[in-house]
Design a protein around this motif. Sequence first.
Motif, PDB file in Angstrom:
ATOM      1  N   ALA A   1      -6.515  -2.196   1.743  1.00 34.59           N
ATOM      2  CA  ALA A   1      -6.210  -1.551   0.522  1.00 34.59           C
ATOM      3  C   ALA A   1      -7.623  -1.041   0.079  1.00 34.59           C
ATOM      4  O   ALA A   1      -7.683  -0.201  -0.707  1.00 34.59           O
ATOM      5  CB  ALA A   1      -5.775  -2.366  -0.429  1.00 34.59           C
ATOM      6  N   ARG A   2      -8.746  -1.483   0.829  1.00 37.60           N
ATOM      7  CA  ARG A   2     -10.122  -1.190   0.260  1.00 37.60           C
ATOM      8  C   ARG A   2     -10.130   0.490   0.283  1.00 37.60           C
ATOM      9  O   ARG A   2     -10.157   0.926   1.485  1.00 37.60           O
ATOM     10  CB  ARG A   2     -11.192  -1.636   1.221  1.00 37.60           C
ATOM     11  CG  ARG A   2     -12.580  -1.799   0.470  1.00 37.60           C
ATOM     12  CD  ARG A   2     -13.437  -2.728   1.265  1.00 37.60           C
ATOM     13  NE  ARG A   2     -12.969  -4.155   1.182  1.00 37.60           N
ATOM     14  CZ  ARG A   2     -12.725  -4.779   2.219  1.00 37.60           C
ATOM     15  NH1 ARG A   2     -12.793  -4.556   3.251  1.00 37.60           N
ATOM     16  NH2 ARG A   2     -12.382  -6.108   1.716  1.00 37.60           N
ATOM     17  N   GLY A   3     -10.435   1.103  -0.770  1.00 35.70           N
ATOM     18  CA  GLY A   3     -10.812   2.692  -0.856  1.00 35.70           C
ATOM     19  C   GLY A   3      -9.699   3.344  -0.818  1.00 35.70           C
ATOM     20  O   GLY A   3      -9.571   4.732  -0.932  1.00 35.70           O
TER      21      GLY A   3
ATOM     22  N   THR B   1      -6.299   2.008  -2.737  1.00 36.97           N
ATOM     23  CA  THR B   1      -5.739   1.441  -4.039  1.00 36.97           C
ATOM     24  C   THR B   1      -6.184   0.284  -4.471  1.00 36.97           C
ATOM     25  O   THR B   1      -6.623  -0.645  -3.982  1.00 36.97           O
ATOM     26  CB  THR B   1      -4.155   1.433  -3.912  1.00 36.97           C
ATOM     27  OG1 THR B   1      -3.420   1.248  -4.919  1.00 36.97           O
ATOM     28  CG2 THR B   1      -3.712   0.273  -2.751  1.00 36.97           C
ATOM     29  N   THR B   2      -6.150   0.216  -6.015  1.00 33.93           N
ATOM     30  CA  THR B   2      -6.688  -0.832  -6.745  1.00 33.93           C
ATOM     31  C   THR B   2      -5.760  -1.528  -7.299  1.00 33.93           C
ATOM     32  O   THR B   2      -5.865  -2.176  -8.330  1.00 33.93           O
ATOM     33  CB  THR B   2      -7.841  -0.527  -7.518  1.00 33.93           C
ATOM     34  OG1 THR B   2      -7.583   0.353  -8.634  1.00 33.93           O
ATOM     35  CG2 THR B   2      -9.047  -0.075  -7.062  1.00 33.93           C
ATOM     36  N   GLU B   3      -4.353  -1.145  -7.188  1.00 39.49           N
ATOM     37  CA  GLU B   3      -2.987  -1.459  -7.853  1.00 39.49           C
ATOM     38  C   GLU B   3      -2.376  -2.757  -7.326  1.00 39.49           C
ATOM     39  O   GLU B   3      -1.342  -3.063  -7.915  1.00 39.49           O
ATOM     40  CB  GLU B   3      -2.176  -0.160  -7.935  1.00 39.49           C
ATOM     41  CG  GLU B   3      -2.583   1.029  -8.549  1.00 39.49           C
ATOM     42  CD  GLU B   3      -2.671   0.783 -10.192  1.00 39.49           C
ATOM     43  OE1 GLU B   3      -2.138  -0.189 -10.772  1.00 39.49           O
ATOM     44  OE2 GLU B   3      -3.468   1.561 -10.680  1.00 39.49           O
TER      45      GLU B   3
ATOM     46  N   THR C   1      -2.210  -6.947  -6.726  1.00 40.30           N
ATOM     47  CA  THR C   1      -2.725  -8.331  -7.133  1.00 40.30           C
ATOM     48  C   THR C   1      -1.811  -9.432  -6.479  1.00 40.30           C
ATOM     49  O   THR C   1      -0.620  -9.293  -6.418  1.00 40.30           O
ATOM     50  CB  THR C   1      -2.557  -8.477  -8.641  1.00 40.30           C
ATOM     51  OG1 THR C   1      -3.073  -7.622  -9.294  1.00 40.30           O
ATOM     52  CG2 THR C   1      -3.059  -9.950  -8.983  1.00 40.30           C
TER      53      THR C   1
ATOM     54  N   THR D   1       2.436   1.085  -9.876  1.00 32.98           N
ATOM     55  CA  THR D   1       0.942   0.707 -10.370  1.00 32.98           C
ATOM     56  C   THR D   1       1.187  -0.923 -10.769  1.00 32.98           C
ATOM     57  O   THR D   1       2.472  -1.303 -11.335  1.00 32.98           O
ATOM     58  CB  THR D   1       0.942   1.431 -11.760  1.00 32.98           C
ATOM     59  OG1 THR D   1       1.786   1.329 -12.807  1.00 32.98           O
ATOM     60  CG2 THR D   1       0.511   3.031 -11.445  1.00 32.98           C
TER      61      THR D   1
ATOM     62  N   ALA E   1      -5.936  -6.834   1.614  1.00 31.44           N
ATOM     63  CA  ALA E   1      -7.068  -6.821   0.814  1.00 31.44           C
ATOM     64  C   ALA E   1      -8.076  -5.728   1.730  1.00 31.44           C
ATOM     65  O   ALA E   1      -8.761  -4.700   1.304  1.00 31.44           O
ATOM     66  CB  ALA E   1      -7.983  -7.930   0.531  1.00 31.44           C
TER      67      ALA E   1
ATOM     68  N   ILE F   1       0.915  -1.253   0.053  1.00 30.31           N
ATOM     69  CA  ILE F   1       0.191   0.083  -0.012  1.00 30.31           C
ATOM     70  C   ILE F   1       0.948   1.077  -0.098  1.00 30.31           C
ATOM     71  O   ILE F   1       0.752   2.370  -0.579  1.00 30.31           O
ATOM     72  CB  ILE F   1      -0.934  -0.115   1.295  1.00 30.31           C
ATOM     73  CG1 ILE F   1      -2.142  -1.080   1.051  1.00 30.31           C
ATOM     74  CG2 ILE F   1      -1.577   1.168   1.150  1.00 30.31           C
ATOM     75  CD1 ILE F   1      -2.603  -1.414   2.448  1.00 30.31           C
TER      76      ILE F   1
END
Length: 395
Positions: free
Chosen positions: A91-93, A95-97, A99, A72, A88, A63
């Motif tokens: 990271a909610r709210g 970043t969506t970067e 995996t 990214t 998970a 994060i």
Amino acid sequence: MPDNDAPQFDLARLRRWPDVEAPNLFAVDASDRLILDEASDAIAAAAPGTVVVINDHYGALAIGAAANLGATGVRVFQDALVGEAALAANARGVTTELTSLPLGESLLSGAAVVLLQVPRSLAELDEIASEIARWADPSVVVFAGGRIKHLSLTMNAVLTKHFGRLDVSLARQKSRVLIAREPLSAESNFPVREYNQELGLWVCAHGAVFAGAKLDLGTRLLLSVLDDALPAAATAIDLGSGTGILAVSLARSRPDISVIATDQSAAAVASSLATVEANGLADRVSVVRDDGLKSQPDSSADLIVLNPPFHVGATVHTGLADRLFRDAARVLRPGGELWTVYNSHLDYRPTLQSVIGSTREVVRNNKFTVTSSRRRVPPNAGEVNLSPLDSSLER
């Protein structure tokens, strides 16, 4: 490039949930912050999809790299399933970067920057370093940090086995970063596979598994009385299976039993699966990655065997064992049994008595104790659909 004027995400907001939370347990530490600071320029210069994070405890590195340093397409590997869940949630709210991927080619192919929380196990570090050297871009730079009290010169030797150059950062807040470059490609030696003469079976182990391919003393003591553990059991679970020795031993000695080996560690699950396959028992032992017994139905097992951890990370804490006991209480059928081996000084017996039911000492030596805890039968047991095994357990 990160926007230096953009508000920075405060890593102090991170939580450990769903892992054990307590006043003396933290989701971020000084070594996370030092790794990010040492790697900041390399992360800023990295192309999209070339930053990889390994052994991130609860998401501080991943994060921090994505939300604060502009990375990214960040790929992440965490051995612990609760670490993945915490990442998970954190990271909610934000970043969506990110995996999550398994350790190996999909995680590391083309990696230019790797952020690593150094594991305490040399074998685990060896496996991680070998995978980075094998799959990452030749230009990769590894920023491997940790608390100084957990670092050793032997770790330097492990890294220089896989990298041609190793630099060491200045210390800060009792933390340090080892910076490795110039990967030396080599084939992986994991999982280790050894034939145990004492047990008469093959044991396979990835680097992160406790005791490697050896038989640890607690498991040895539990194995010495395992034949007495509910001989009529038709279903059993090896909870916290590690290399799968208990699961394989149960299946081999009881031809009619069905066994589940479960662990939250990716390395343990891979090790258990390899051990099961090496001993030709894949038809009767299934291997599951799970946070405790979350995926198992209520009242579904006759017998559970457990060698619980007494550390949460580097901190001595019984919270994880307590969670596993509660899971066992839910999953055991009324009259089923939990057989537990633990360091005698921890004295889990009162907790087992309270959470599971009647608990007796089976065997004890100068270090370990094995107990058998029988799942209490509820007052309305007459209304419960008990298996034939359950009705035979009254004594």
